[in-house]
Design a protein around this motif. Structure first.
Motif, PDB file in Angstrom:
ATOM      1  N   ASP A  16      -9.079   8.778   7.606  1.00  0.00           N
ATOM      2  CA  ASP A  16     -10.479   8.509   7.289  1.00  0.00           C
ATOM      3  C   ASP A  16     -11.362   8.834   8.499  1.00  0.00           C
ATOM      4  O   ASP A  16     -10.877   9.325   9.525  1.00  0.00           O
ATOM      5  CB  ASP A  16     -10.663   7.064   6.802  1.00  0.00           C
ATOM      6  N   GLU A  17     -12.648   8.529   8.385  1.00  0.00           N
ATOM      7  CA  GLU A  17     -13.602   8.848   9.451  1.00  0.00           C
ATOM      8  C   GLU A  17     -13.338   8.062  10.736  1.00  0.00           C
ATOM      9  O   GLU A  17     -13.803   8.449  11.804  1.00  0.00           O
ATOM     10  CB  GLU A  17     -15.039   8.620   8.973  1.00  0.00           C
ATOM     11  N   LYS A  18     -12.566   6.995  10.658  1.00  0.00           N
ATOM     12  CA  LYS A  18     -12.213   6.213  11.840  1.00  0.00           C
ATOM     13  C   LYS A  18     -10.904   6.688  12.467  1.00  0.00           C
ATOM     14  O   LYS A  18     -10.450   6.122  13.451  1.00  0.00           O
ATOM     15  CB  LYS A  18     -12.089   4.732  11.473  1.00  0.00           C
ATOM     16  N   GLY A  19     -10.278   7.690  11.860  1.00  0.00           N
ATOM     17  CA  GLY A  19      -9.009   8.186  12.374  1.00  0.00           C
ATOM     18  C   GLY A  19      -7.797   7.434  11.858  1.00  0.00           C
ATOM     19  O   GLY A  19      -6.683   7.657  12.320  1.00  0.00           O
ATOM     20  N   LEU A  20      -8.011   6.530  10.897  1.00  0.00           N
ATOM     21  CA  LEU A  20      -6.905   5.757  10.333  1.00  0.00           C
ATOM     22  C   LEU A  20      -6.342   6.447   9.099  1.00  0.00           C
ATOM     23  O   LEU A  20      -7.089   7.104   8.359  1.00  0.00           O
ATOM     24  CB  LEU A  20      -7.389   4.354   9.960  1.00  0.00           C
ATOM     25  N   PRO A  21      -5.046   6.307   8.859  1.00  0.00           N
ATOM     26  CA  PRO A  21      -4.459   6.911   7.662  1.00  0.00           C
ATOM     27  C   PRO A  21      -5.112   6.364   6.392  1.00  0.00           C
ATOM     28  O   PRO A  21      -5.398   5.170   6.299  1.00  0.00           O
ATOM     29  CB  PRO A  21      -2.990   6.494   7.730  1.00  0.00           C
ATOM     30  N   GLY A  41      -5.598  -1.629  10.678  1.00  0.00           N
ATOM     31  CA  GLY A  41      -5.687  -0.455   9.817  1.00  0.00           C
ATOM     32  C   GLY A  41      -4.575   0.552  10.021  1.00  0.00           C
ATOM     33  O   GLY A  41      -4.446   1.506   9.267  1.00  0.00           O
ATOM     34  N   SER A  42      -3.759   0.357  11.047  1.00  0.00           N
ATOM     35  CA  SER A  42      -2.596   1.219  11.258  1.00  0.00           C
ATOM     36  C   SER A  42      -1.594   0.947  10.143  1.00  0.00           C
ATOM     37  O   SER A  42      -1.637  -0.096   9.490  1.00  0.00           O
ATOM     38  CB  SER A  42      -1.933   0.924  12.604  1.00  0.00           C
ATOM     39  N   GLY A  44       6.692  16.211  12.690  1.00  0.00           N
ATOM     40  CA  GLY A  44       7.513  15.568  11.674  1.00  0.00           C
ATOM     41  C   GLY A  44       6.639  15.007  10.569  1.00  0.00           C
ATOM     42  O   GLY A  44       5.601  15.563  10.235  1.00  0.00           O
ATOM     43  N   ARG A  45       7.036  13.876  10.016  1.00  0.00           N
ATOM     44  CA  ARG A  45       6.289  13.249   8.924  1.00  0.00           C
ATOM     45  C   ARG A  45       5.018  12.599   9.475  1.00  0.00           C
ATOM     46  O   ARG A  45       5.086  11.794  10.406  1.00  0.00           O
ATOM     47  CB  ARG A  45       7.160  12.200   8.241  1.00  0.00           C
ATOM     48  N   ILE A  46       3.872  12.945   8.861  1.00  0.00           N
ATOM     49  CA  ILE A  46       2.594  12.342   9.252  1.00  0.00           C
ATOM     50  C   ILE A  46       1.766  12.078   7.992  1.00  0.00           C
ATOM     51  O   ILE A  46       1.972  12.730   6.962  1.00  0.00           O
ATOM     52  CB  ILE A  46       1.785  13.238  10.216  1.00  0.00           C
ATOM     53  N   ALA A  87       0.847  -1.181   0.000  1.00  0.00           N
ATOM     54  CA  ALA A  87       0.000   0.000   0.000  1.00  0.00           C
ATOM     55  C   ALA A  87       0.887   1.237   0.000  1.00  0.00           C
ATOM     56  O   ALA A  87       2.093   1.153   0.251  1.00  0.00           O
ATOM     57  CB  ALA A  87      -0.926  -0.005   1.216  1.00  0.00           C
ATOM     58  N   TYR A  88       0.266   2.347  -0.286  1.00  0.00           N
ATOM     59  CA  TYR A  88       0.972   3.624  -0.326  1.00  0.00           C
ATOM     60  C   TYR A  88       0.173   4.639   0.463  1.00  0.00           C
ATOM     61  O   TYR A  88      -1.053   4.555   0.538  1.00  0.00           O
ATOM     62  CB  TYR A  88       1.147   4.100  -1.774  1.00  0.00           C
ATOM     63  N   CYS A  89       0.869   5.574   1.045  1.00  0.00           N
ATOM     64  CA  CYS A  89       0.221   6.617   1.825  1.00  0.00           C
ATOM     65  C   CYS A  89       0.827   7.959   1.427  1.00  0.00           C
ATOM     66  O   CYS A  89       2.015   8.049   1.108  1.00  0.00           O
ATOM     67  CB  CYS A  89       0.426   6.367   3.315  1.00  0.00           C
ATOM     68  N   ILE A  90       0.003   8.976   1.453  1.00  0.00           N
ATOM     69  CA  ILE A  90       0.458  10.333   1.175  1.00  0.00           C
ATOM     70  C   ILE A  90       0.833  10.972   2.508  1.00  0.00           C
ATOM     71  O   ILE A  90       0.043  10.960   3.455  1.00  0.00           O
ATOM     72  CB  ILE A  90      -0.641  11.144   0.466  1.00  0.00           C
ATOM     73  N   PHE A  91       2.036  11.503   2.559  1.00  0.00           N
ATOM     74  CA  PHE A  91       2.551  12.118   3.784  1.00  0.00           C
ATOM     75  C   PHE A  91       2.810  13.603   3.567  1.00  0.00           C
ATOM     76  O   PHE A  91       2.934  14.078   2.438  1.00  0.00           O
ATOM     77  CB  PHE A  91       3.871  11.460   4.197  1.00  0.00           C
ATOM     78  N   ILE A  92       2.916  14.298   4.688  1.00  0.00           N
ATOM     79  CA  ILE A  92       3.303  15.700   4.698  1.00  0.00           C
ATOM     80  C   ILE A  92       4.224  15.896   5.899  1.00  0.00           C
ATOM     81  O   ILE A  92       4.083  15.209   6.914  1.00  0.00           O
ATOM     82  CB  ILE A  92       2.064  16.630   4.764  1.00  0.00           C
ATOM     83  N   ASP A  93       5.184  16.796   5.767  1.00  0.00           N
ATOM     84  CA  ASP A  93       6.082  17.104   6.885  1.00  0.00           C
ATOM     85  C   ASP A  93       5.505  18.270   7.676  1.00  0.00           C
ATOM     86  O   ASP A  93       5.091  19.279   7.104  1.00  0.00           O
ATOM     87  CB  ASP A  93       7.472  17.474   6.369  1.00  0.00           C
ATOM     88  N   THR A  94       5.483  18.115   9.002  1.00  0.00           N
ATOM     89  CA  THR A  94       5.022  19.188   9.881  1.00  0.00           C
ATOM     90  C   THR A  94       6.173  19.606  10.790  1.00  0.00           C
ATOM     91  O   THR A  94       7.116  18.833  11.011  1.00  0.00           O
ATOM     92  CB  THR A  94       3.829  18.732  10.744  1.00  0.00           C
TER      93      THR A  94
END
Length: 97
Positions: free
Chosen positions: A27-32, A82-83, A20-22, A9-16
């Protein structure tokens, strides 16, 4: 270590600055939010960029803001709950507030 699902799988990240990277989206369940292919993740970023450009053309956003893309894609392992785990071993999942 971790038990993972069979499909990559792939996830889109952003640096804060603070965290840091998140993952960029949850989604509505709080999962990436994860994508089954890199192309589907790329299409999500492209769709977001196009929306920002439309907002610029409608006068709702500055040009520089519309042209800025801070998102990037990384492969992840999806755990049964789902993590996700990124390539550095960082785990992201539902936040227990």
């Amino acid at each position: 270590m971790f038990t993972v699902m069979n499909q990559p799988a792939y996830c889109i990240f952003i640096d804060t600055i603070c965290q840091g990277r998140i993952p960029a989206w949850n989604d509505e369940k709080g999962l990436p939010v994860v994508y089954p292919t890199i192309e589907s993740a790329q299409r999500e970023i492209a769709d977001d960029v196009m929306e920002k450009l439309h907002q610029f053309l409608d006068g709702q956003r500055d040009f520089e803001d519309a042209m800025t893309v801070e998102d990037y894609i990384l492969p992840v392992d999806v755990l049964p709950d789902g993590s996700i785990v990124d390539e550095d071993g960082n785990c992201f999942g539902k936040k227990d507030w």
